[in-house]
Motif scaffolding. Structure first.
Motif, mmCIF file in Angstrom:
data_model
loop_
_atom_site.group_PDB
_atom_site.id
_atom_site.type_symbol
_atom_site.label_atom_id
_atom_site.label_comp_id
_atom_site.label_asym_id
_atom_site.label_seq_id
_atom_site.Cartn_x
_atom_site.Cartn_y
_atom_site.Cartn_z
ATOM 1 N N ASP A 1 51.060 69.402 23.542
ATOM 2 C CA ASP A 1 49.415 68.725 23.565
ATOM 3 C C ASP A 1 49.431 67.797 22.994
ATOM 4 O OD1 ASP A 1 48.747 70.861 25.671
ATOM 5 O OD2 ASP A 1 48.085 72.371 24.354
ATOM 6 N N ARG A 2 50.055 67.549 21.802
ATOM 7 C CA ARG A 2 50.005 66.733 20.355
ATOM 8 C C ARG A 2 51.108 65.349 21.381
ATOM 9 N NH1 ARG A 2 54.154 66.858 15.663
ATOM 10 N NH2 ARG A 2 54.995 64.606 15.952
ATOM 11 N N GLY A 3 51.866 65.481 22.141
ATOM 12 C CA GLY A 3 52.348 64.197 22.711
ATOM 13 C C GLY A 3 51.028 63.577 23.957
ATOM 14 N N HIS A 4 50.612 64.422 24.801
ATOM 15 C CA HIS A 4 49.305 63.589 24.998
ATOM 16 C C HIS A 4 48.455 63.163 24.007
ATOM 17 C CE1 HIS A 4 49.760 65.562 29.436
ATOM 18 N NE2 HIS A 4 51.009 66.054 28.335
ATOM 19 N N ARG A 5 48.452 63.316 23.438
ATOM 20 C CA ARG A 5 46.916 63.141 22.108
ATOM 21 C C ARG A 5 47.866 62.054 21.617
ATOM 22 N NH1 ARG A 5 46.834 68.353 21.120
ATOM 23 N NH2 ARG A 5 47.694 68.089 19.009
ATOM 24 N N ASP A 6 49.013 62.090 21.232
ATOM 25 C CA ASP A 6 49.608 60.658 20.520
ATOM 26 C C ASP A 6 49.485 59.764 21.281
ATOM 27 O OD1 ASP A 6 49.174 62.545 17.623
ATOM 28 O OD2 ASP A 6 51.436 62.646 18.305
ATOM 29 N N ALA A 7 50.336 59.724 22.399
ATOM 30 C CA ALA A 7 50.659 59.027 23.584
ATOM 31 C C ALA A 7 48.583 58.144 23.785
ATOM 32 C CB ALA A 7 50.952 59.153 24.344
ATOM 33 N N ALA A 8 47.885 58.773 23.745
ATOM 34 C CA ALA A 8 46.372 58.426 24.739
ATOM 35 C C ALA A 8 46.302 57.459 23.222
ATOM 36 C CB ALA A 8 45.392 59.193 24.317
ATOM 37 N N HIS A 9 46.319 57.554 21.954
ATOM 38 C CA HIS A 9 46.218 57.751 20.649
ATOM 39 C C HIS A 9 46.481 55.642 20.600
ATOM 40 C CE1 HIS A 9 44.455 60.730 19.029
ATOM 41 N NE2 HIS A 9 43.270 60.748 19.087
ATOM 42 N N VAL B 1 53.398 51.254 13.523
ATOM 43 C CA VAL B 1 52.913 52.243 13.024
ATOM 44 C C VAL B 1 52.965 53.364 13.945
ATOM 45 C CG1 VAL B 1 51.629 51.678 15.132
ATOM 46 C CG2 VAL B 1 50.315 52.456 13.838
ATOM 47 N N SER B 2 52.386 54.206 13.820
ATOM 48 C CA SER B 2 52.543 55.960 14.278
ATOM 49 C C SER B 2 51.348 56.614 14.082
ATOM 50 C CB SER B 2 53.460 56.827 13.573
ATOM 51 O OG SER B 2 53.483 56.639 12.096
ATOM 52 N N PRO B 3 51.072 57.366 15.352
ATOM 53 C CA PRO B 3 49.980 58.730 15.066
ATOM 54 C C PRO B 3 50.075 59.267 13.198
ATOM 55 C CG PRO B 3 51.245 59.334 17.148
ATOM 56 C CD PRO B 3 52.012 57.923 16.282
ATOM 57 N N LYS B 4 50.617 59.450 12.658
ATOM 58 C CA LYS B 4 51.023 59.780 11.673
ATOM 59 C C LYS B 4 50.449 58.581 10.680
ATOM 60 C CE LYS B 4 52.818 62.635 7.814
ATOM 61 N NZ LYS B 4 54.161 62.128 7.456
ATOM 62 N N LEU B 5 50.393 57.254 10.818
ATOM 63 C CA LEU B 5 50.307 56.166 9.760
ATOM 64 C C LEU B 5 48.828 56.472 10.702
ATOM 65 C CD1 LEU B 5 53.135 53.970 9.861
ATOM 66 C CD2 LEU B 5 52.398 55.789 7.551
ATOM 67 N N LEU B 6 48.084 56.111 11.279
ATOM 68 C CA LEU B 6 47.075 55.593 12.210
ATOM 69 C C LEU B 6 45.548 56.776 11.202
ATOM 70 C CD1 LEU B 6 47.423 54.894 15.634
ATOM 71 C CD2 LEU B 6 46.772 53.546 13.950
ATOM 72 N N LYS B 7 46.298 58.558 11.263
ATOM 73 C CA LYS B 7 45.478 59.571 10.689
ATOM 74 C C LYS B 7 45.307 59.236 9.274
ATOM 75 C CE LYS B 7 46.841 63.647 14.340
ATOM 76 N NZ LYS B 7 47.441 63.609 14.486
#
Length: 178
Positions: A28-36, A170-176
């Motif tokens: 689930d996290r992978g789906h969200r992160d790929a979309a972000h 950039v990464s999902p964590k850095l974007l957050k």
């Protein structure tokens, strides 16, 4: 000038039902992160003209989800599944960058693949660039992480280790955190 974007696949399930590593799917996290990450790419040109994707399920899903979020804002790139990306080390990845782009020679190339090879090639390509990004990337290319390099070359065949300028990491964590 050539731009290279290295996108690691997003977060996956631990084991595939088949037991084969290549069959592991995004969680689930992978789906969200790929979309972000797709949304981020769509808002930060230039965009990839060509995308080379590992045939592993998780890499294909990462690209498909990312593309879904960007397709209304970005011209459709040429996309190719490239079996050599699965399990590729830095030397293989450099060869893919140099050869797989012939004859199309896109200005902006994206690879969607796997660690450790993607992280290793990113470290080996870095010659200069964003200092904060260099420090962050030195530790890891996390799932759904994106490293963007510019090369002051006319042809992909001239891309070499330590010649890339890290434009950003950039990464999902850095974007957050931003």
């Amino acid at each position: 000038m050539r731009r290279l974007m290295l996108l690691r696949h997003a977060k996956t399930e631990t084991d595939a039902p088949s037991g084969r590593d290549q069959d592991r799917r995004l969680d689930d996290r992978g789906h969200r992160d790929a979309a972000h990450m797709g949304d981020w790419v769509a808002h930060h040109p230039p965009f990839p003209n060509t995308v080379l994707v590992s045939p592993a399920v998780r890499a294909r899903q990462t690209w498909d989800i990312a593309w879904e979020t960007m397709k209304n804002r970005v011209a459709e790139p040429q996309v190719e599944l490239l079996p050599e990306l699965y399990g590729a080390g830095p030397a293989q990845l450099l060869e893919i960058i140099r050869i797989a782009t012939v004859p199309a020679s896109p200005k902006n190339l994206m690879l969607v693949g796997h660690n450790p090879g993607m992280h290793e090639i990113a470290l080996m390509l870095m010659g200069s660039g964003d200092e904060a990004g260099r420090k962050a990337l030195a530790h890891n290319l996390p799932t759904a992480g994106l490293a963007v390099f510019d090369f002051d070359v006319k042809d992909w065949g001239d891309v070499a280790y330590r010649r890339g300028k890290l434009v950003l990491f950039v990464s999902p964590k850095l974007l957050k955190q931003a």
